[in-house]
Write an enzyme that holds these catalytic residues in place. Structure first.
Site, PDB file in Angstrom:
ATOM      1  N   ASP A 184      30.446  46.690  42.304  1.00 24.73           N
ATOM      2  CA  ASP A 184      31.873  46.884  42.061  1.00 24.73           C
ATOM      3  C   ASP A 184      32.129  47.606  40.741  1.00 24.73           C
ATOM      4  O   ASP A 184      33.090  48.375  40.617  1.00 24.73           O
ATOM      5  CB  ASP A 184      32.592  45.537  42.077  1.00 24.73           C
ATOM      6  CG  ASP A 184      32.817  45.014  43.490  1.00 24.73           C
ATOM      7  OD1 ASP A 184      32.480  45.741  44.451  1.00 24.73           O
ATOM      8  OD2 ASP A 184      33.326  43.886  43.632  1.00 24.73           O
ATOM      9  N   GLY A 185      31.287  47.364  39.729  1.00 27.07           N
ATOM     10  CA  GLY A 185      31.459  48.045  38.457  1.00 27.07           C
ATOM     11  C   GLY A 185      31.299  49.550  38.593  1.00 27.07           C
ATOM     12  O   GLY A 185      32.052  50.331  37.994  1.00 27.07           O
TER      13      GLY A 185
ATOM     14  N   LEU B 183      40.497  35.438  39.501  1.00 24.96           N
ATOM     15  CA  LEU B 183      40.073  34.319  40.354  1.00 24.96           C
ATOM     16  C   LEU B 183      39.254  33.318  39.555  1.00 24.96           C
ATOM     17  O   LEU B 183      39.448  32.102  39.668  1.00 24.96           O
ATOM     18  CB  LEU B 183      39.268  34.851  41.532  1.00 24.96           C
ATOM     19  CG  LEU B 183      38.679  33.805  42.484  1.00 24.96           C
ATOM     20  CD1 LEU B 183      39.791  33.046  43.196  1.00 24.96           C
ATOM     21  CD2 LEU B 183      37.749  34.450  43.494  1.00 24.96           C
ATOM     22  N   SER B 184      38.335  33.821  38.718  1.00 24.40           N
ATOM     23  CA  SER B 184      37.500  32.940  37.902  1.00 24.40           C
ATOM     24  C   SER B 184      38.324  32.130  36.913  1.00 24.40           C
ATOM     25  O   SER B 184      37.943  31.018  36.536  1.00 24.40           O
ATOM     26  CB  SER B 184      36.456  33.768  37.144  1.00 24.40           C
ATOM     27  OG  SER B 184      35.613  34.466  38.032  1.00 24.40           O
TER      28      SER B 184
ATOM     29  N   GLN C 156      35.546  48.052  31.984  1.00 24.69           N
ATOM     30  CA  GLN C 156      34.807  49.294  31.778  1.00 24.69           C
ATOM     31  C   GLN C 156      35.089  49.948  30.430  1.00 24.69           C
ATOM     32  O   GLN C 156      34.210  50.536  29.820  1.00 24.69           O
ATOM     33  CB  GLN C 156      35.163  50.306  32.888  1.00 24.69           C
ATOM     34  CG  GLN C 156      34.908  49.816  34.291  1.00 24.69           C
ATOM     35  CD  GLN C 156      33.451  49.845  34.660  1.00 24.69           C
ATOM     36  OE1 GLN C 156      32.758  50.826  34.440  1.00 24.69           O
ATOM     37  NE2 GLN C 156      32.965  48.749  35.218  1.00 24.69           N
TER      38      GLN C 156
END
Length: 266
Positions: free
Chosen positions: A42-43, A161-162, A216
């Site tokens: 995803d990164g 979410l985390s 990023q």
């Protein structure tokens, strides 16, 4: 592994007389591509999106990382996916992005875009920061916390979410404001309409405090600096193969959603 698969993918397209150029995430091709295949996690997808969003180029993510919410296609299905694209068996789904402007006390203004989230974080020291939060110039609260996340629906399955934020269907347009480890009982996620402007002011002096975009790119913040976040005119153009994998099925696969992991005793 990634470079090998990229070479194999180029050879696959060459068999169909389709031009294919291999680049890394820091390069921009001289010619505008019709589509970008992102091989990675995803990164890597977020980095590619930052490069191509302004051009409106569709992006297909191939999961060679870990969780892979944005890179939905498994590496084992790479060539099936490539064939589906050549046959036109895909759609393009538009995902909301945000514009972020960082206003420094010296009047300097920095600007950037994000697909997942904008995060203000306290930095390396285990001390809280204080963030005054305004929505459409209306004061909401001052959060004593490790930081605060302004997420998009796409980013609802990421850092937000985390931190205890809700899962939002990625095709919706809205903001999620989620405090990180807030030292107060009233700190809960807040859903904000997409035409709102969100402003966060750093009220404390803590060395190393930063605002990061999509994990990023980062910008240093000092006391009195503030950020403003709005819905961007840019959108992410995400390639979805036909038949499309439902979002809730993706939740089950990636997060073991709804699965009972307790040992059963009969």
């Amino acid at each position: 592994m990634i470079s090998q698969k990229a070479q194999e993918l180029r050879e696959f397209f060459n068999q169909y007389q389709v031009s294919c150029t291999i680049i890394d995430t820091n390069q921009i091709p001289k010619e505008k591509p019709d589509m970008v295949f992102v091989l990675g996690g995803d990164g890597t997808f977020l980095s590619a999106n930052h490069s191509y969003a302004a051009e409106g180029i569709p992006i297909l993510g191939i999961d060679m990382g870990g969780l892979g919410f944005l890179t939905e296609v498994s590496v084992e299905a790479l060539f099936n996916a490539a064939k589906a694209v050549l046959e036109g068996n895909y759609t393009v789904e538009n995902r909301m992005m945000v514009d972020c402007s960082i206003h420094h006390t010296n009047k300097e203004v920095e600007q950037d875009i994000a697909l997942n989230d904008v995060v203000i974080y306290r930095g390396p020291f285990a001390q809280m920061i204080r963030l005054s939060t305004f929505i459409d110039d209306e004061y909401l609260a001052t959060f004593p916390a490790d930081g605060l996340i302004i997420g998009t629906p796409t980013g609802s399955t990421a850092y937000s979410l985390s931190a205890g934020g809700p899962v939002i269907h990625p095709t919706l347009d809205l903001f999620i404001i989620t405090p990180i480890c807030a030292h107060t009982l009233y700190a809960r996620s807040i859903i904000v309409q997409p035409n709102s402007s969100i402003r966060l002011i750093l009220e404390s002096t803590k060395e190393g405090t930063m605002v990061t975009l999509d994990g990023q790119r980062g910008f240093t913040l000092d006391k009195g600096d503030y950020i403003e976040v709005r819905k961007s005119k840019l959108t992410n153009h995400m390639v979805k193969l036909i038949p499309e994998k439902p979002f809730y099925s993706l939740l089950r696969d990636k997060l073991s959603w709804g699965m009972d992991i307790r040992k059963r005793i009969d």
